[in-house]
Motif scaffolding. Sequence first.
Motif, short mmCIF file in Angstrom:
data_model
loop_
_atom_site.label_atom_id
_atom_site.label_comp_id
_atom_site.label_asym_id
_atom_site.label_seq_id
_atom_site.Cartn_x
_atom_site.Cartn_y
_atom_site.Cartn_z
N LEU A 13 27.40 43.60 37.78
CA LEU A 13 28.74 43.44 37.22
C LEU A 13 28.84 43.95 35.79
O LEU A 13 29.79 44.67 35.45
CB LEU A 13 29.16 41.97 37.30
N ALA A 14 27.92 43.58 34.91
CA ALA A 14 28.00 44.01 33.52
C ALA A 14 27.93 45.54 33.42
O ALA A 14 28.70 46.17 32.69
CB ALA A 14 26.88 43.37 32.70
N ALA B 25 31.20 47.11 35.00
CA ALA B 25 32.38 46.88 34.15
C ALA B 25 32.31 47.72 32.89
O ALA B 25 33.34 48.23 32.42
CB ALA B 25 32.49 45.41 33.80
N THR C 161 38.30 42.37 36.69
CA THR C 161 38.44 41.11 35.96
C THR C 161 37.65 41.15 34.66
O THR C 161 38.11 40.71 33.61
CB THR C 161 37.95 39.94 36.84
N GLU C 162 36.45 41.71 34.71
CA GLU C 162 35.59 41.81 33.53
C GLU C 162 36.04 42.91 32.58
O GLU C 162 36.02 42.72 31.35
CB GLU C 162 34.14 42.07 33.97
N VAL D 149 35.71 33.07 34.24
CA VAL D 149 34.53 33.23 33.39
C VAL D 149 33.42 32.31 33.91
O VAL D 149 33.65 31.11 34.16
CB VAL D 149 34.87 32.90 31.93
N ASP E 4 26.11 37.57 39.84
CA ASP E 4 26.64 37.91 38.52
C ASP E 4 28.00 37.24 38.32
O ASP E 4 28.80 37.14 39.25
CB ASP E 4 26.81 39.42 38.38
N PRO F 75 31.48 36.97 35.54
CA PRO F 75 32.13 37.65 34.41
C PRO F 75 32.07 36.84 33.12
O PRO F 75 32.00 35.60 33.15
CB PRO F 75 33.58 37.83 34.88
N THR F 76 32.13 37.54 32.01
CA THR F 76 32.20 36.91 30.69
C THR F 76 33.63 36.89 30.16
O THR F 76 33.89 36.34 29.10
CB THR F 76 31.30 37.64 29.69
N ALA G 147 37.99 37.07 31.76
CA ALA G 147 38.87 37.04 32.93
C ALA G 147 40.21 37.66 32.53
O ALA G 147 41.10 36.99 32.01
CB ALA G 147 39.07 35.62 33.44
#
Length: 255
Positions: A45-46, A49, A76-77, A97, A170, A172-173, A175
């Motif tokens: 994901l990181a 994104a 979202t991320e 998040v 994973d 997200p950090t 949203a």
Amino acid sequence: MQSTRPTVVLVHDGCSDATTWFGVIAELHRRGLTVLAVANPLRGLAHDAAYLASVVADIGGPVVLVGHSYGGAVITEAGGAPNVVALVFVAAYLPDVGESHNALASRFGPSPLIPRLRRTEFTTDGTERATELSVPRECFRPFVAADLGEEVAQVLAALQRPVAERVLTDAPTAAAWRTTPSWALVAGADQALPPSIQRFTARRAGATVLELPDASHAVAVSRPTAVAELIHDAARSPSVRPVTPPSAGAAPGGR
């Protein structure tokens, strides 16, 4: 001079590729929209994104981000960029998040496809090994594309790109749906991502929801007109905020 017309950026799912948007792109072009279907890296994901954010930063004007399934987690991320004016989730989940796919599945029940996925190893940076997932061909139509013919389903199965297993854990950090107007299409007959997860996360986000009760996970292929119409509605919605052009001399985004 920056365009005030939004560019639609399409982000595909894992076990998929950008060609799944073919019919949607054709429909959006008929509606006069500029479209870019990115190649989602599917490595985590990181990572995914960050790549999407770099693509968005290179676009000189407003952007409507569209994510299918896992692509919903990616937008979202990455969707907090100042030129992202709307988010559209297609048979997708909208995590909060710190909330992973598996965390949502533990609340609503797992996908019946997950235990049937093929697991293989790949090499990451250096010599580390990781696991990636793909859909066995015999599972593709019943679980991913039940509303498509066998021939088309097998073409999609052959085109799929494996996804790193870590995307299931994973989280997200950020949203982006908390601050950006959102739309969501729920595929009511989805056997890959439970409709209960799609429905709950879309409503939690306050998204404008369209549900197609008989649509499969491959709704972008089987119902391109409906998907394109929802994206078009988002692109022309009065709730979409204008984008303020950067001041003279500001450094442009770039990869």
